[in-house]
Scaffold this motif. Structure first.
Motif, PDB file in Angstrom:
ATOM      1  N   TYR A 150      29.044   9.420 -82.387  1.00 33.30           N
ATOM      2  CA  TYR A 150      29.635   8.995 -83.665  1.00 33.30           C
ATOM      3  C   TYR A 150      31.050   9.553 -83.824  1.00 33.30           C
ATOM      4  O   TYR A 150      31.954   8.861 -84.300  1.00 33.30           O
ATOM      5  CB  TYR A 150      28.781   9.435 -84.849  1.00 33.30           C
ATOM      6  N   ALA A 151      31.240  10.804 -83.416  1.00 35.80           N
ATOM      7  CA  ALA A 151      32.573  11.412 -83.512  1.00 35.80           C
ATOM      8  C   ALA A 151      33.559  10.672 -82.616  1.00 35.80           C
ATOM      9  O   ALA A 151      34.713  10.450 -82.998  1.00 35.80           O
ATOM     10  CB  ALA A 151      32.497  12.890 -83.140  1.00 35.80           C
ATOM     11  N   GLU A 152      33.096  10.277 -81.439  1.00 32.56           N
ATOM     12  CA  GLU A 152      33.952   9.523 -80.523  1.00 32.56           C
ATOM     13  C   GLU A 152      34.312   8.161 -81.128  1.00 32.56           C
ATOM     14  O   GLU A 152      35.472   7.750 -81.106  1.00 32.56           O
ATOM     15  CB  GLU A 152      33.218   9.324 -79.191  1.00 32.56           C
ATOM     16  N   ASP A 153      33.302   7.463 -81.689  1.00 33.75           N
ATOM     17  CA  ASP A 153      33.546   6.165 -82.342  1.00 33.75           C
ATOM     18  C   ASP A 153      34.537   6.301 -83.493  1.00 33.75           C
ATOM     19  O   ASP A 153      35.299   5.382 -83.779  1.00 33.75           O
ATOM     20  CB  ASP A 153      32.246   5.572 -82.898  1.00 33.75           C
ATOM     21  N   ALA A 154      34.495   7.448 -84.165  1.00 34.60           N
ATOM     22  CA  ALA A 154      35.367   7.668 -85.317  1.00 34.60           C
ATOM     23  C   ALA A 154      36.774   8.094 -84.904  1.00 34.60           C
ATOM     24  O   ALA A 154      37.633   8.297 -85.754  1.00 34.60           O
ATOM     25  CB  ALA A 154      34.756   8.724 -86.240  1.00 34.60           C
ATOM     26  N   GLY A 155      36.991   8.260 -83.597  1.00 33.73           N
ATOM     27  CA  GLY A 155      38.319   8.597 -83.117  1.00 33.73           C
ATOM     28  C   GLY A 155      38.646  10.083 -83.206  1.00 33.73           C
ATOM     29  O   GLY A 155      39.816  10.455 -83.236  1.00 33.73           O
ATOM     30  N   LYS A 156      37.635  10.938 -83.236  1.00 41.53           N
ATOM     31  CA  LYS A 156      37.855  12.388 -83.307  1.00 41.53           C
ATOM     32  C   LYS A 156      38.441  12.885 -81.982  1.00 41.53           C
ATOM     33  O   LYS A 156      38.272  12.264 -80.927  1.00 41.53           O
ATOM     34  CB  LYS A 156      36.543  13.132 -83.583  1.00 41.53           C
ATOM     35  N   SER A 157      39.106  14.024 -82.036  1.00 43.02           N
ATOM     36  CA  SER A 157      39.705  14.601 -80.827  1.00 43.02           C
ATOM     37  C   SER A 157      38.624  15.165 -79.915  1.00 43.02           C
ATOM     38  O   SER A 157      37.494  15.413 -80.338  1.00 43.02           O
ATOM     39  CB  SER A 157      40.684  15.715 -81.210  1.00 43.02           C
ATOM     40  N   LYS A 158      38.999  15.392 -78.652  1.00 47.63           N
ATOM     41  CA  LYS A 158      38.059  15.943 -77.663  1.00 47.63           C
ATOM     42  C   LYS A 158      37.549  17.308 -78.114  1.00 47.63           C
ATOM     43  O   LYS A 158      36.371  17.624 -77.966  1.00 47.63           O
ATOM     44  CB  LYS A 158      38.750  16.052 -76.294  1.00 47.63           C
ATOM     45  N   GLU A 159      38.426  18.117 -78.712  1.00 49.11           N
ATOM     46  CA  GLU A 159      38.037  19.440 -79.192  1.00 49.11           C
ATOM     47  C   GLU A 159      37.014  19.341 -80.322  1.00 49.11           C
ATOM     48  O   GLU A 159      36.046  20.101 -80.366  1.00 49.11           O
ATOM     49  CB  GLU A 159      39.262  20.242 -79.669  1.00 49.11           C
ATOM     50  N   GLU A 160      37.231  18.400 -81.244  1.00 47.06           N
ATOM     51  CA  GLU A 160      36.288  18.214 -82.353  1.00 47.06           C
ATOM     52  C   GLU A 160      34.925  17.754 -81.836  1.00 47.06           C
ATOM     53  O   GLU A 160      33.887  18.200 -82.321  1.00 47.06           O
ATOM     54  CB  GLU A 160      36.824  17.185 -83.353  1.00 47.06           C
ATOM     55  N   ILE A 161      34.942  16.888 -80.831  1.00 44.82           N
ATOM     56  CA  ILE A 161      33.688  16.391 -80.252  1.00 44.82           C
ATOM     57  C   ILE A 161      32.933  17.516 -79.552  1.00 44.82           C
ATOM     58  O   ILE A 161      31.724  17.676 -79.728  1.00 44.82           O
ATOM     59  CB  ILE A 161      33.965  15.208 -79.290  1.00 44.82           C
ATOM     60  N   GLU A 162      33.647  18.319 -78.779  1.00 39.47           N
ATOM     61  CA  GLU A 162      33.004  19.422 -78.051  1.00 39.47           C
ATOM     62  C   GLU A 162      32.513  20.529 -78.980  1.00 39.47           C
ATOM     63  O   GLU A 162      31.629  21.300 -78.629  1.00 39.47           O
ATOM     64  CB  GLU A 162      33.959  19.982 -77.001  1.00 39.47           C
ATOM     65  N   ALA A 163      33.061  20.612 -80.176  1.00 43.47           N
ATOM     66  CA  ALA A 163      32.632  21.625 -81.145  1.00 43.47           C
ATOM     67  C   ALA A 163      31.254  21.311 -81.738  1.00 43.47           C
ATOM     68  O   ALA A 163      30.633  22.157 -82.376  1.00 43.47           O
ATOM     69  CB  ALA A 163      33.667  21.759 -82.254  1.00 43.47           C
ATOM     70  N   ILE A 164      30.765  20.105 -81.523  1.00 44.82           N
ATOM     71  CA  ILE A 164      29.435  19.729 -82.026  1.00 44.82           C
ATOM     72  C   ILE A 164      28.398  20.272 -81.051  1.00 44.82           C
ATOM     73  O   ILE A 164      28.291  19.796 -79.913  1.00 44.82           O
ATOM     74  CB  ILE A 164      29.312  18.194 -82.159  1.00 44.82           C
ATOM     75  N   THR A 165      27.641  21.274 -81.501  1.00 42.26           N
ATOM     76  CA  THR A 165      26.688  21.940 -80.598  1.00 42.26           C
ATOM     77  C   THR A 165      25.272  22.040 -81.165  1.00 42.26           C
ATOM     78  O   THR A 165      24.378  22.528 -80.479  1.00 42.26           O
ATOM     79  CB  THR A 165      27.175  23.367 -80.274  1.00 42.26           C
TER      80      THR A 165
END
Length: 167
Positions: A135-150
Motif C-alpha cells: 500500500y505504501a508503494e502504491d501511495a508513492g511513499k519513499s523507499k525509506e518510508e516503506i522499509e520503516a514498516i516492520t
C-alpha cells in the motif's frame, strides 16, 4: 347564489393549496439537486448514512473477524495512485478506514478527493507487513518510508459495493 360563492371559495382554496404544495415539493427537489454525486459500483443513495464519528464508535467495539453491513459518509484521505483500487477515509482525525471495492468490480478516480458515501461491509482485520508495504508503494511513499514498516497493524476496513463521490 350562495352555492356559487361557496363553490368558488372552495375552488380557490384548493388551487392555492395545490400551488403551495407544488412549491414546497420544488424546493425539496432543488435542495436534493444541490448535492450532486458521481456514482461508482452498485447504485446507492446517501439516506441513512452514518457519520464517520458514529461509525468509529462501532469499529472500536468490533473484534477481528466481526463484520457489519453499513453505510457511512467520510472524507477521503488518499486514493491508490496506481489504479484507484483502494482509498483511505478519515474517521475522526486520528483513525482511518481502508476501503477496498467488492470483487475489484470498480475503482475510484486517481484524483478523487472530498466527501464520499460508502455502502458495504465494515470489518476489523490485521494487515501484514507485506501488504502495508504494498500500500505504501502504491501511495508513492519513499523507499525509506516503506522499509520503516516492520510490524503488522490492526486495520479498520470496509468492503464497498457502492460509492457516491460528492461533486
Amino acid at each position: 347564489m350562495k352555492k356559487i360563492v361557496l363553490f368558488l371559495a372552495i375552488s380557490l382554496a384548493m388551487v392555492s393549496c395545490k400551488n403551495e404544495t407544488k412549491t414546497t415539493e420544488n424546493k425539496l427537489e432543488e435542495i436534493k439537486e444541490e448535492i450532486a454525486y458521481a456514482s461508482f459500483g452498485m447504485e446507492i443513495n446517501d439516506a441513512d448514512a452514518l457519520t464517520s464519528d458514529r461509525m468509529m464508535e462501532h469499529y472500536k467495539t468490533m473484534k477481528e473477524g466481526d463484520t457489519i453491513n453499513s453505510k457511512m459518509s467520510a472524507k477521503i484521505n488518499e486514493v491508490c495512485s496506481a489504479k484507484g483500487c483502494w482509498m483511505t477515509l478519515d474517521m475522526d482525525g486520528e483513525n482511518e478506514v481502508m476501503v477496498k471495492f467488492k470483487d475489484y468490480g470498480f475503482f475510484m478516480p486517481l484524483n478523487a478527493e472530498g466527501e464520499v458515501v460508502v455502502n458495504g461491509k465494515a470489518y476489523v482485520s490485521e494487515t501484514s507487513v507485506e501488504e502495508l508495504r504494498h500500500y505504501a508503494e502504491d501511495a508513492g511513499k519513499s523507499k525509506e518510508e516503506i522499509e520503516a514498516i516492520t510490524e503488522p497493524k490492526r486495520t479498520y476496513s470496509f468492503e464497498a459495493d457502492g460509492v457516491l463521490l460528492k461533486q
